[in-house]
Write an enzyme that holds these catalytic residues in place. Structure first.
Site, PDB file in Angstrom:
ATOM      1  N   TYR A 144       0.828  -1.576   0.077  1.00  0.00           N
ATOM      2  CA  TYR A 144       0.162   0.341  -0.130  1.00  0.00           C
ATOM      3  C   TYR A 144       0.892   1.495   0.098  1.00  0.00           C
ATOM      4  O   TYR A 144       0.371   2.182  -0.357  1.00  0.00           O
ATOM      5  CB  TYR A 144      -1.051   0.184   0.911  1.00  0.00           C
ATOM      6  CG  TYR A 144      -2.291  -0.967   1.135  1.00  0.00           C
ATOM      7  CD1 TYR A 144      -1.995  -1.953   0.673  1.00  0.00           C
ATOM      8  CD2 TYR A 144      -3.296  -0.110   1.123  1.00  0.00           C
ATOM      9  CE1 TYR A 144      -3.058  -2.626   1.046  1.00  0.00           C
ATOM     10  CE2 TYR A 144      -4.493  -1.607   0.984  1.00  0.00           C
ATOM     11  CZ  TYR A 144      -4.258  -2.236   1.191  1.00  0.00           C
ATOM     12  OH  TYR A 144      -5.680  -2.420   1.204  1.00  0.00           O
ATOM     13  N   LYS A 194       3.637 -15.987   2.841  1.00  0.00           N
ATOM     14  CA  LYS A 194       3.543 -16.541   1.436  1.00  0.00           C
ATOM     15  C   LYS A 194       5.760 -15.970   2.078  1.00  0.00           C
ATOM     16  O   LYS A 194       6.502 -16.060   0.911  1.00  0.00           O
ATOM     17  CB  LYS A 194       3.527 -15.048   0.205  1.00  0.00           C
ATOM     18  CG  LYS A 194       3.312 -16.368  -0.862  1.00  0.00           C
ATOM     19  CD  LYS A 194       2.120 -17.285  -1.033  1.00  0.00           C
ATOM     20  CE  LYS A 194       2.248 -18.022  -2.356  1.00  0.00           C
ATOM     21  NZ  LYS A 194       1.677 -19.234  -2.176  1.00  0.00           N
ATOM     22  N   ASP A 226      -2.280 -18.925   0.935  1.00  0.00           N
ATOM     23  CA  ASP A 226      -3.006 -19.575   0.489  1.00  0.00           C
ATOM     24  C   ASP A 226      -3.840 -21.065   0.961  1.00  0.00           C
ATOM     25  O   ASP A 226      -4.772 -20.763   0.667  1.00  0.00           O
ATOM     26  CB  ASP A 226      -2.034 -20.111  -0.974  1.00  0.00           C
ATOM     27  CG  ASP A 226      -1.204 -20.478  -0.495  1.00  0.00           C
ATOM     28  OD1 ASP A 226      -0.562 -20.139   0.198  1.00  0.00           O
ATOM     29  OD2 ASP A 226      -0.932 -21.208  -2.363  1.00  0.00           O
ATOM     30  N   ASP A 250      -6.164  -7.172   4.450  1.00  0.00           N
ATOM     31  CA  ASP A 250      -7.655  -6.586   3.698  1.00  0.00           C
ATOM     32  C   ASP A 250      -8.128  -7.660   2.750  1.00  0.00           C
ATOM     33  O   ASP A 250      -9.537  -8.029   3.112  1.00  0.00           O
ATOM     34  CB  ASP A 250      -6.737  -5.751   2.152  1.00  0.00           C
ATOM     35  CG  ASP A 250      -8.094  -5.412   2.036  1.00  0.00           C
ATOM     36  OD1 ASP A 250      -8.970  -4.730   2.118  1.00  0.00           O
ATOM     37  OD2 ASP A 250      -7.383  -4.874   0.182  1.00  0.00           O
ATOM     38  N   ASP A 254     -11.940 -10.023   3.874  1.00  0.00           N
ATOM     39  CA  ASP A 254     -13.349  -9.713   3.770  1.00  0.00           C
ATOM     40  C   ASP A 254     -13.857 -11.104   3.308  1.00  0.00           C
ATOM     41  O   ASP A 254     -14.972 -11.245   3.685  1.00  0.00           O
ATOM     42  CB  ASP A 254     -13.032  -8.627   2.269  1.00  0.00           C
ATOM     43  CG  ASP A 254     -13.618  -7.543   1.892  1.00  0.00           C
ATOM     44  OD1 ASP A 254     -13.582  -6.632   3.243  1.00  0.00           O
ATOM     45  OD2 ASP A 254     -14.307  -6.814   0.708  1.00  0.00           O
TER      46      ASP A 254
HETATM   47  C1  IPM Z   1     -10.377  -1.443   3.703  1.00  0.00           C
HETATM   48  C2  IPM Z   1     -10.611  -0.629   2.396  1.00  0.00           C
HETATM   49  C3  IPM Z   1      -9.522  -0.064   1.985  1.00  0.00           C
HETATM   50  C4  IPM Z   1      -7.748  -0.991   2.389  1.00  0.00           C
HETATM   51  C5  IPM Z   1      -8.982   0.937   0.755  1.00  0.00           C
HETATM   52  C6  IPM Z   1     -11.026   1.580   0.851  1.00  0.00           C
HETATM   53  C7  IPM Z   1      -8.102   1.918   0.228  1.00  0.00           C
HETATM   54  O1  IPM Z   1     -10.799  -2.098   1.582  1.00  0.00           O
HETATM   55  O2  IPM Z   1     -10.586  -1.058   4.550  1.00  0.00           O
HETATM   56  O3  IPM Z   1     -10.340  -2.792   4.254  1.00  0.00           O
HETATM   57  O4  IPM Z   1      -7.645  -1.704   1.205  1.00  0.00           O
HETATM   58  O5  IPM Z   1      -7.125  -1.107   3.102  1.00  0.00           O
HETATM   59 MN    MN Z   2     -10.763  -3.875   2.240  1.00  0.00          MN
END
Ligand code: IPM
Ligand code: MN
Ligand code: NAD
Length: 359
Positions: A144, A194, A226, A250, A254
């Protein structure tokens, strides 16, 4: 409120899409939680992301950064959306700068499957029952922020580069946060990397082993990203505290939203440096449902519970919010992402109402 009430300055950054909707719900619940506590909530509102760009400002206006830095805590809704995807500056850049400027290198993301909600998971109920994982995601390093980053050249010869870089110091400090948090739980830490391919991951693992040696009373496991991605869905109850680098964290958090069945339930807190903690739901601006008043506010509301614990040192109030959320869920006061038909504000009112009954 009496004049002796302690003030709690909250910088509120609603942002874009469903951001303002879930933020409004969260602030209402925080006010309800603080009623009668001797703490006076002082929220101030500031633009960030697309909302700031639309007002002719940078995605993180200097005044917003100043207010955030000087606050006792920061609450952010979400930034981004298709409207700004092709612009010269992206709303997301504002959030990345904010995290970096606050020194928020540790991003804590609890993922829990609440009792009674197991059947709403796309996974089998018996597989997700009791799942309770605390992700600690490194937040201010890796791909990032590494440089060089960017695109050059013209079609058909365009090239792009991102740089993943980690220092020993960056890895050590986030591992230490993970161990500290594991101390309040089952003392089991899984470090995800990884290391079979990436140099940064090999350093990550070396440092993790060294930090682990300083905590011999803890169980430290290493897992390649993985196979972790698969195990997370097959055997989620294997894990307690999971620590990993920025990009893996990240993606995996999710993915972990599949356990409760919606991204709308997951809260997050970021801190560790000099600045105040930053609280957000894990989800984004959800452009597909924005403006309809149906966003699930529980991720944002559970972030309020994290705020009560981490910024205010009030675990009692944090538990009260969690119990009020569990109560709303038991009442089947649920937004459409959880199969219900309640609106954002109905869920927030139900949670706030349950908090008021407590007084
Ligand atoms: C999160 C989001 C952010 C990230 C984006 C919006 C920059 O996906 O907070 O998980 O990737 O950290
Ligand atoms: Mn995210
Ligand atoms: P998203 O998280 O916004 O949405 C993914 C899916 O989850 C969508 O179907 C959405 O409707 C659903 N969802 C998300 N939050 C929900 C909620 N509270 N209630 C019910 N359903 C919910 O991810 P995306 O669509 O990939 O990204 C949209 C924008 O948000 C992008 O610009 C992205 O960069 C940004 N984003 C911002 C943050 C942040 O500000 N912290 C986090 C992630 C994504």
């Amino acid at each position: 409120m009496t004049s002796t009430a302690r003030r709690f300055r909250l910088a509120v950054l609603p942002g874009d899409g469903v951001g303002p909707e879930v933020t409004g719900a969260a602030v209402d619940v925080l006010a309800a939680a603080l009623a009668g506590s001797g703490l006076e909530l002082e929220p101030t509102y500031h633009p960030i992301g697309g909302a700031a760009i639309d007002q002719g400002m940078e995605p993180l206006p200097p005044a917003t950064l100043k207010a955030a830095s000087q606050a006792d805590a920061v609450f952010l809704g979400a930034v981004g959306g298709p409207r700004w995807d092709s612009g010269p500056v992206r709303p997301e850049a504002g959030l990345l700068q904010l995290r970096r400027q606050l020194g928020a290198f540790a991003n804590v993301r609890p993922v829990r499957v609440l009792a009674g909600l197991e059947e709403l998971s796309p996974l089998r109920p018996e597989r997700v029952r009791g799942a309770d994982i605390l992700f600690v995601r490194e937040l201010t390093g890796g791909a990032y922020f590494g440089r060089p980053q960017g695109q050059a050249g013209a079609a058909p010869s365009r090239r792009a580069v991102d740089t993943t870089e980690y220092s020993e110091k960056e890895i050590t400090r986030v591992l230490e946060v993970a161990f500290r948090m594991a101390g309040e739980r089952s003392r089991r830490v899984t470090s995800v990397d990884k290391a079979n391919v990436l140099a940064t991951s090999r350093l990550w693992r070396e440092v993790a082993v060294e930090v682990g040696r300083r905590h011999p009373e803890y169980q430290l496991e290493h897992c390649l990203v993985d196979s972790f991605a698969l195990r997370l869905l097959l055997r989620p109850t294997d894990f307690d505290v999971v620590v990993t680098e920025n990009l893996f964290g990240d993606i995996l958090t999710d993915e972990a939203a599949a356990l409760p069945g919606t991204l709308g339930m997951l809260p997050s807190a970021s801190g560790g440096g000099e600045g105040p903690w930053l609280f957000e739901p894990v989800h984004g601006s959800a452009p597909d449902i924005a403006g309809r008043g149906i966003a699930n506010p529980l991720g944002a509301i559970l972030a309020v519970s994290m705020l009560l614990r981490l910024s205010l040192g009030r675990p009692d109030l944090a538990v009260a919010v969690e119990e009020a959320v569990a109560g709303a869920v038991r009442d089947r006061c649920l937004t459409p992402d959880l199969g219900g038909s309640a609106s954002t504000s109905e869920v927030a009112e139900r949670v706030a109402g349950r908090l008021a009954v407590r007084l």
